[in-house]
Design a protein around this motif. Structure first.
Motif, mmCIF file in Angstrom:
data_model
loop_
_atom_site.group_PDB
_atom_site.id
_atom_site.type_symbol
_atom_site.label_atom_id
_atom_site.label_comp_id
_atom_site.label_asym_id
_atom_site.label_seq_id
_atom_site.Cartn_x
_atom_site.Cartn_y
_atom_site.Cartn_z
ATOM 1 N N LEU A 93 0.827 -1.207 0.000
ATOM 2 C CA LEU A 93 0.000 0.000 0.000
ATOM 3 C C LEU A 93 0.864 1.262 0.000
ATOM 4 N N ALA A 94 1.958 1.238 0.755
ATOM 5 C CA ALA A 94 2.863 2.389 0.803
ATOM 6 C C ALA A 94 3.576 2.604 -0.528
ATOM 7 N N ALA A 95 3.762 1.522 -1.297
ATOM 8 C CA ALA A 95 4.481 1.605 -2.566
ATOM 9 C C ALA A 95 3.563 1.937 -3.743
ATOM 10 N N GLY A 96 2.277 2.155 -3.474
ATOM 11 C CA GLY A 96 1.371 2.539 -4.545
ATOM 12 C C GLY A 96 0.315 1.506 -4.882
ATOM 13 N N GLY A 97 0.272 0.407 -4.152
ATOM 14 C CA GLY A 97 -0.792 -0.568 -4.351
ATOM 15 C C GLY A 97 -2.087 -0.057 -3.758
ATOM 16 N N SER A 98 -3.173 -0.759 -4.044
ATOM 17 C CA SER A 98 -4.490 -0.366 -3.541
ATOM 18 C C SER A 98 -5.062 -1.486 -2.685
ATOM 19 N N PRO A 99 -5.761 -1.132 -1.607
ATOM 20 C CA PRO A 99 -6.389 -2.175 -0.794
ATOM 21 C C PRO A 99 -7.566 -2.789 -1.547
ATOM 22 N N THR A 100 -7.853 -4.027 -1.267
ATOM 23 C CA THR A 100 -9.035 -4.672 -1.833
ATOM 24 C C THR A 100 -9.575 -5.678 -0.834
#
Length: 136
Positions: A93-100
């Motif tokens: 998430l910190a690296a630019g991913g998105s929660p799902t």
């Protein structure tokens, strides 16, 4: 016989994908990496080939789905602990991913998920096998 699995995933921006997975603590095998592909080393026997979309298309006549809007695959990985699940997903998430999805906490089993920058769905799960057998 030792079998390796090479999961092939199309990506729009190979440099961005390399940065993202490097931030998660993964490495790349340079023997299988170039301007068209990066070989993500998940474990000794699990590798993901991140292929730029035009190169990916040379392996299939099917259209490439937009993983942001369509389901293609859920990549599920095991973790050694609940803390490892949280650490890896938090890094994603910190690296630019998105929660799902929602955090899954069943006591003996714990999991979280994220989408990488190309929308590929990754799940991390820890399970206490002894407690799971008791649930049986």
């Amino acid at each position: 016989m030792s079998t390796k699995i090479f999961v092939n995933l199309p990506v729009k921006d190979l440099a961005r994908s390399r940065e993202f997975f490097t931030a998660l603590g993964y490495s790349f095998n340079p023997d299988f990496s170039d301007d068209n592909a990066a070989c993500l080393v998940i474990s000794e026997n699990i590798l993901a080939m991140l292929l730029v979309e035009p190169f990916f298309k040379t392996f299939t006549e099917k259209r490439i789905v937009d993983a942001h809007t369509e389901g293609e695959v859920i990549l599920a990985l095991s973790a050694d602990s609940r803390e490892q699940v949280d650490e890896l997903v938090d890094r994603a998430l910190a690296a630019g991913g998105s929660p799902t999805g929602e955090t899954q906490d069943h006591g003996f089993m714990y999991g979280r998920a994220f989408l990488d920058p190309d929308g590929h769905h990754w799940e991390l799960t820890w399970m206490d096998m002894a407690a799971a057998q008791e649930q049986g």
